[in-house]
Design a protein around this motif. Structure first.
Motif, PDB file in Angstrom:
ATOM      1  N   SER A 199       3.392 -11.135 -18.199  1.00  0.00           N
ATOM      2  CA  SER A 199       3.756 -11.762 -19.476  1.00  0.00           C
ATOM      3  C   SER A 199       4.092 -13.235 -19.299  1.00  0.00           C
ATOM      4  O   SER A 199       3.891 -14.039 -20.209  1.00  0.00           O
ATOM      5  N   TYR A 200       4.615 -13.604 -18.110  1.00  0.00           N
ATOM      6  CA  TYR A 200       4.935 -15.002 -17.836  1.00  0.00           C
ATOM      7  C   TYR A 200       3.705 -15.803 -17.424  1.00  0.00           C
ATOM      8  O   TYR A 200       3.749 -17.029 -17.353  1.00  0.00           O
ATOM      9  N   GLY A 201       2.601 -15.104 -17.117  1.00  0.00           N
ATOM     10  CA  GLY A 201       1.389 -15.794 -16.694  1.00  0.00           C
ATOM     11  C   GLY A 201       1.289 -15.997 -15.200  1.00  0.00           C
ATOM     12  O   GLY A 201       0.352 -16.636 -14.722  1.00  0.00           O
ATOM     13  N   THR A 202       2.252 -15.454 -14.435  1.00  0.00           N
ATOM     14  CA  THR A 202       2.211 -15.593 -12.980  1.00  0.00           C
ATOM     15  C   THR A 202       1.166 -14.665 -12.374  1.00  0.00           C
ATOM     16  O   THR A 202       0.538 -14.993 -11.371  1.00  0.00           O
ATOM     17  N   LEU A 203       0.976 -13.480 -12.960  1.00  0.00           N
ATOM     18  CA  LEU A 203      -0.058 -12.537 -12.548  1.00  0.00           C
ATOM     19  C   LEU A 203      -0.944 -12.216 -13.754  1.00  0.00           C
ATOM     20  O   LEU A 203      -0.588 -12.529 -14.896  1.00  0.00           O
ATOM     21  N   ARG A 204      -2.082 -11.576 -13.498  1.00  0.00           N
ATOM     22  CA  ARG A 204      -2.988 -11.168 -14.576  1.00  0.00           C
ATOM     23  C   ARG A 204      -3.102  -9.653 -14.610  1.00  0.00           C
ATOM     24  O   ARG A 204      -3.076  -8.993 -13.567  1.00  0.00           O
ATOM     25  N   GLN A 205      -3.238  -9.124 -15.812  1.00  0.00           N
ATOM     26  CA  GLN A 205      -3.446  -7.691 -15.962  1.00  0.00           C
ATOM     27  C   GLN A 205      -4.857  -7.338 -15.525  1.00  0.00           C
ATOM     28  O   GLN A 205      -5.832  -7.975 -15.946  1.00  0.00           O
ATOM     29  N   GLY A 206      -4.983  -6.332 -14.673  1.00  0.00           N
ATOM     30  CA  GLY A 206      -6.288  -5.884 -14.228  1.00  0.00           C
ATOM     31  C   GLY A 206      -6.745  -4.660 -15.001  1.00  0.00           C
ATOM     32  O   GLY A 206      -6.078  -4.224 -15.948  1.00  0.00           O
ATOM     33  N   PRO A 207      -7.862  -4.081 -14.609  1.00  0.00           N
ATOM     34  CA  PRO A 207      -8.345  -2.866 -15.274  1.00  0.00           C
ATOM     35  C   PRO A 207      -7.342  -1.727 -15.136  1.00  0.00           C
ATOM     36  O   PRO A 207      -6.714  -1.555 -14.088  1.00  0.00           O
ATOM     37  N   GLY A 208      -7.174  -0.955 -16.193  1.00  0.00           N
ATOM     38  CA  GLY A 208      -6.251   0.165 -16.148  1.00  0.00           C
ATOM     39  C   GLY A 208      -4.832  -0.310 -15.914  1.00  0.00           C
ATOM     40  O   GLY A 208      -4.309  -1.146 -16.645  1.00  0.00           O
ATOM     41  N   ASP A 209      -4.224   0.217 -14.864  1.00  0.00           N
ATOM     42  CA  ASP A 209      -2.855  -0.178 -14.530  1.00  0.00           C
ATOM     43  C   ASP A 209      -2.853  -1.123 -13.339  1.00  0.00           C
ATOM     44  O   ASP A 209      -1.915  -1.136 -12.541  1.00  0.00           O
ATOM     45  N   GLY A 210      -3.906  -1.921 -13.234  1.00  0.00           N
ATOM     46  CA  GLY A 210      -4.019  -2.833 -12.102  1.00  0.00           C
ATOM     47  C   GLY A 210      -3.450  -4.202 -12.402  1.00  0.00           C
ATOM     48  O   GLY A 210      -3.205  -4.568 -13.551  1.00  0.00           O
ATOM     49  N   VAL A 211      -3.255  -4.970 -11.343  1.00  0.00           N
ATOM     50  CA  VAL A 211      -2.733  -6.324 -11.473  1.00  0.00           C
ATOM     51  C   VAL A 211      -3.529  -7.235 -10.548  1.00  0.00           C
ATOM     52  O   VAL A 211      -3.990  -6.810  -9.475  1.00  0.00           O
ATOM     53  N   MET A 212      -3.715  -8.487 -10.967  1.00  0.00           N
ATOM     54  CA  MET A 212      -4.522  -9.435 -10.205  1.00  0.00           C
ATOM     55  C   MET A 212      -3.767 -10.749 -10.027  1.00  0.00           C
ATOM     56  O   MET A 212      -2.841 -11.059 -10.772  1.00  0.00           O
ATOM     57  N   HIS A 213      -4.210 -11.514  -9.041  1.00  0.00           N
ATOM     58  CA  HIS A 213      -3.635 -12.832  -8.794  1.00  0.00           C
ATOM     59  C   HIS A 213      -4.059 -13.829  -9.874  1.00  0.00           C
ATOM     60  O   HIS A 213      -5.077 -13.662 -10.552  1.00  0.00           O
ATOM     61  N   THR A 214      -3.258 -14.881 -10.005  1.00  0.00           N
ATOM     62  CA  THR A 214      -3.640 -16.088 -10.741  1.00  0.00           C
ATOM     63  C   THR A 214      -3.663 -17.227  -9.724  1.00  0.00           C
ATOM     64  O   THR A 214      -3.249 -17.063  -8.572  1.00  0.00           O
ATOM     65  N   ASP A 215      -4.115 -18.388 -10.149  1.00  0.00           N
ATOM     66  CA  ASP A 215      -4.089 -19.545  -9.248  1.00  0.00           C
ATOM     67  C   ASP A 215      -2.659 -19.841  -8.800  1.00  0.00           C
ATOM     68  O   ASP A 215      -2.415 -20.219  -7.647  1.00  0.00           O
ATOM     69  N   PHE A 216      -1.707 -19.649  -9.718  1.00  0.00           N
ATOM     70  CA  PHE A 216      -0.315 -19.945  -9.374  1.00  0.00           C
ATOM     71  C   PHE A 216       0.225 -18.972  -8.334  1.00  0.00           C
ATOM     72  O   PHE A 216       0.855 -19.382  -7.354  1.00  0.00           O
ATOM     73  N   SER A 217      -0.011 -17.675  -8.521  1.00  0.00           N
ATOM     74  CA  SER A 217       0.513 -16.705  -7.554  1.00  0.00           C
ATOM     75  C   SER A 217      -0.137 -16.889  -6.186  1.00  0.00           C
ATOM     76  O   SER A 217       0.515 -16.724  -5.149  1.00  0.00           O
ATOM     77  N   LEU A 218      -1.417 -17.260  -6.172  1.00  0.00           N
ATOM     78  CA  LEU A 218      -2.072 -17.544  -4.892  1.00  0.00           C
ATOM     79  C   LEU A 218      -1.465 -18.769  -4.224  1.00  0.00           C
ATOM     80  O   LEU A 218      -1.344 -18.824  -2.997  1.00  0.00           O
ATOM     81  N   SER A 219      -1.062 -19.749  -5.045  1.00  0.00           N
ATOM     82  CA  SER A 219      -0.465 -20.955  -4.474  1.00  0.00           C
ATOM     83  C   SER A 219       0.874 -20.659  -3.815  1.00  0.00           C
ATOM     84  O   SER A 219       1.285 -21.351  -2.879  1.00  0.00           O
TER      85      SER A 219
END
Length: 285
Positions: free
Chosen positions: A95-115
């Motif tokens: 919700s803060y934009g630090t991570l991204r929602q993935g398919p189903g109940d998954g989660v993905m990186h953003t450029d910020f979290s990778l940084s």
């Protein structure tokens, strides 16, 4: 005339709002005090969630490949945590934009979290802020209720020592007693120095070069609490004719030791002094 006045007032308000957008203060201009406080609370919760995921190495288990996701259940298994806890914090970070929602109940990186994984200083700043600074800040009301409305009487009676129930111990003894905490704290201080050089463009010290010729042997610049010397580096860059051997960096023994160990070439010739500001300043400029 009434319409003209209303239009003038609207124009002034729009201009003020535009300045706020440009300066990053939109919320202060058009928001209410409650909205502003809510934003502050939200920012604190955001940073706390990031700190926990860093501490538990959650970010490391999220695939770095673009578009790749991992389920909260899989993360929980890898870090040894309850799935509900990881999911709750993960969804907050989405919700803060630090991570991204993935398919189903998954989660993905953003450029910020990778940084956060690629930039050690960013991680150190978050760790030092949450683990050390915020600990002291959160207990300031109780601290002043205990000691009175006075400044800390000595370095062994600091708010951090009070917060951690270690009165009689200096801040640096507390921080340096844990190697990981010490590394994060020193890295964070270095990041602050690099991003906020104390005197960059703030003062014109070219007069000190002229003064050096008139008063030979006099100390020209003393950087009190100078950390690892970033402010002096900035000064020497702006005033290259300033004699380095007539400049002094003063800080606590642990900090001076770190500065010497780092050995910035730009500080060659600068005298480094270990000082305790509570017992007096040995040399002044």
């Amino acid at each position: 005339m009434a319409l003209v006045s209303e239009l003038d007032a609207l124009s002034a308000r729009l201009a003020k709002t535009a300045r706020g957008i440009e300066g990053g203060t939109m919320l202060q201009i058009v928001g209410t005090p409650v909205e502003l406080m809510y934003r502050m609370m939200r920012d604190l919760a955001h940073m706390t969630a990031i700190r926990l995921f860093l501490k538990w190495n959650v970010f490391d288990h999220i695939p770095a490949e673009d578009g790749s996701a991992i389920s909260y259940a899989a993360i929980s298994d890898r870090v040894g945590a309850e799935e509900g806890l990881i999911a709750r914090l993960g969804r907050a970070l989405v919700s803060y934009g630090t991570l991204r929602q993935g398919p189903g109940d998954g989660v993905m990186h953003t450029d910020f979290s990778l940084s956060l994984l690629a930039e050690p200083l960013a991680r150190a700043l978050i760790e030092a802020t949450l683990d050390t600074h915020l600990t002291a800040l959160a207990t300031l009301p109780q601290y002043f209720a205990s000691v009175g409305l006075v400044e800390p009487p000595n370095p062994l009676q600091s708010p951090l020592a009070f917060a951690e129930n270690r009165l009689g111990t200096s801040v640096f003894e507390i921080v340096h007693g844990d190697l990981a905490r010490r590394a994060a704290f020193m890295a964070a201080m270095g990041a602050f120095e690099a991003e906020l050089p104390a005197l960059a463009g703030g003062y014109d010290l070219s007069w000190a070069v002229e003064q050096a010729a008139r008063e030979k042997g006099r100390v020209l610049v003393v950087d009190v609490g100078g950390g690892k010397g970033q402010a002096l580096v900035s000064i020497f860059r702006d005033v290259p004719a300033l004699p380095k051997e007539r400049c002094v960096l003063q800080d606590l023994p642990e900090v001076v030791e770190a500065a010497k160990k780092e050995g910035k070439k730009e500080l060659e010739g600068v005298r480094m002094q270990e000082v305790d500001m509570h017992t007096g300043q040995p040399e002044k400029g």
